[in-house]
Design a protein around this motif. Structure first.
Motif, PDB file in Angstrom:
ATOM      1  N   GLY A  79       0.830  -1.190   0.000  1.00 20.48           N
ATOM      2  CA  GLY A  79       0.000   0.000   0.000  1.00 20.48           C
ATOM      3  C   GLY A  79       0.864   1.238   0.000  1.00 20.48           C
ATOM      4  O   GLY A  79       2.090   1.152  -0.166  1.00 20.48           O
ATOM      5  N   SER A  80       0.235   2.393   0.183  1.00 19.44           N
ATOM      6  CA  SER A  80       1.015   3.629   0.178  1.00 19.44           C
ATOM      7  C   SER A  80       0.464   4.610   1.204  1.00 19.44           C
ATOM      8  O   SER A  80      -0.721   4.583   1.539  1.00 19.44           O
ATOM      9  N   ILE A  81       1.356   5.438   1.695  1.00 21.35           N
ATOM     10  CA  ILE A  81       0.982   6.508   2.617  1.00 21.35           C
ATOM     11  C   ILE A  81       1.658   7.783   2.140  1.00 21.35           C
ATOM     12  O   ILE A  81       2.856   7.776   1.838  1.00 21.35           O
ATOM     13  N   SER A  82       0.883   8.856   2.036  1.00 22.99           N
ATOM     14  CA  SER A  82       1.504  10.140   1.717  1.00 22.99           C
ATOM     15  C   SER A  82       1.002  11.207   2.673  1.00 22.99           C
ATOM     16  O   SER A  82      -0.119  11.136   3.188  1.00 22.99           O
ATOM     17  N   ILE A  83       1.882  12.168   2.939  1.00 25.97           N
ATOM     18  CA  ILE A  83       1.556  13.318   3.769  1.00 25.97           C
ATOM     19  C   ILE A  83       1.735  14.545   2.890  1.00 25.97           C
ATOM     20  O   ILE A  83       2.832  14.769   2.367  1.00 25.97           O
ATOM     21  N   ASP A  84       0.681  15.313   2.731  1.00 22.35           N
ATOM     22  CA  ASP A  84       0.747  16.532   1.931  1.00 22.35           C
ATOM     23  C   ASP A  84       1.325  16.259   0.541  1.00 22.35           C
ATOM     24  O   ASP A  84       2.171  16.988   0.042  1.00 22.35           O
ATOM     25  N   GLY A  85       0.888  15.151  -0.040  1.00 23.04           N
ATOM     26  CA  GLY A  85       1.271  14.835  -1.409  1.00 23.04           C
ATOM     27  C   GLY A  85       2.603  14.128  -1.567  1.00 23.04           C
ATOM     28  O   GLY A  85       2.977  13.737  -2.672  1.00 23.04           O
ATOM     29  N   LYS A  86       3.339  13.947  -0.462  1.00 27.47           N
ATOM     30  CA  LYS A  86       4.653  13.303  -0.565  1.00 27.47           C
ATOM     31  C   LYS A  86       4.642  11.950   0.129  1.00 27.47           C
ATOM     32  O   LYS A  86       4.132  11.830   1.240  1.00 27.47           O
TER      33      LYS A  86
END
Ligand code: ADP
Ligand code: MG
Length: 263
Positions: A79-86
């Motif tokens: 899966g993926s995790i991003s914070i503020d697009g990053k």
């Protein structure tokens, strides 16, 4: 007087200028195991700017692991995790920056025992945000005043009550100007008379537009402050809705059963 601990509105910081409503924390299909235990199961969760999301669920359902994974204190497998697009960084300076952007307040206050209250709050801004000592101290005193513990600045954590220590922990996170704050059962280790003073600070932060993910079983707080309640059980998000929807009309048997036990 708990209202003395309520932060002042003029200190809302840069977040107030940011357009609310855009996705800030995005988890997509996140899976994590501890050995054979599938502790996060296909987690999809988007937290928008300015949103307050309450995570509730039985003990062992993966709530703490979810917070720790967002803060990259735990790894995940798919899966993926991003914070503020990053995307979440793996290591190094970028990881330190992420930890500053994603504030975390734990059940146990986790202050540095051998540093003063003031030093606890200035350490991160000096090291990670590269502020001067004078600048960091000025801001720290403002934040300590907001949470009502500025008179304790030269003391050590053990000299403060649990409620005061937790308010220092919140000030310490805020000193980094985080984009989002994660709270993992911040009041569950506190004596009852100290819970309100911490919840008041959190309610005030929520009103100022801070993006927050809060694991808590404090239903009064959830009703007052939450935009959305997310119910987790056995590592999965089983349902979510507004506090009114969720508390009055839970859909799954697991949620009905859980609410029956805590309400
Ligand atoms: P919650 O916060 O909802 O109570 P946790 O995220 O703490 O749940 O734990 C979820 C599950 O993962 C539990 O079964 C717990 O025992 C297990 N767990 C948590 N941390 C670890 C770890 N470091 N190693 C192995 N198992 C863990
Ligand atoms: Mg937990």
């Amino acid at each position: 007087d708990p209202s003395a601990a309520v932060p002042a509105d003029e200190d809302a910081g840069s977040r107030a200028q940011v357009a609310p409503g855009e996705p800030l924390v995005v988890l997509s299909g996140v899976n994590k195991h501890f050995g054979d235990l599938h502790v996060l199961k296909d987690i999809d969760l988007t937290v928008h700017r300015g949103e307050v999301v309450i995570v509730i669920g039985p003990s062992g359902s993966g709530k703490s692991t979810l917070c720790r994974t967002i803060n990259r204190l735990e790894t995940y497998e798919s899966g993926s995790i991003s914070i503020d697009g990053k995307p979440l960084p793996e290591e190094g300076a970028e990881l330190a920056k992420l930890r500053a952007d994603v504030g975390m307040v734990f059940q146990s206050f986790n202050l540095f025992a051998h540093k003063t209250i003031l030093e606890n709050v200035t350490l991160g801004p000096i090291k990670v945000r590269k502020q001067s000592k004078a600048e960091a101290e000025k801001r720290a005193m403002e934040l300590l005043a907001r949470v009502g513990v500025d008179h304790q600045a030269s003391k050590y954590p053990a000299q403060l009550s649990g409620g005061q220590q937790q308010r220092v922990a919140i000030a310490r996170s805020l000193a980094m100007d985080p984009k989002v704050m994660l709270f993992d059962e911040p009041t569950s280790a506190l004596d009852p008379e100290m819970i309100t003073e911490v919840l008041d600070v959190m309610t005030s932060l929520a009103k100022e537009g801070m993006t927050m993910v809060v694991v808590t079983h404090e239903m009064g707080f959830a009703n007052k402050a939450a935009d959305r309640v997310v119910f987790m059980a056995d590592g999965a998000i089983l349902e979510q809705g507004t506090p009114q929807e969720f508390f009055n009309h839970p859909k799954t048997d697991r949620a009905k059963d859980f609410l029956g036990k805590i309400l």
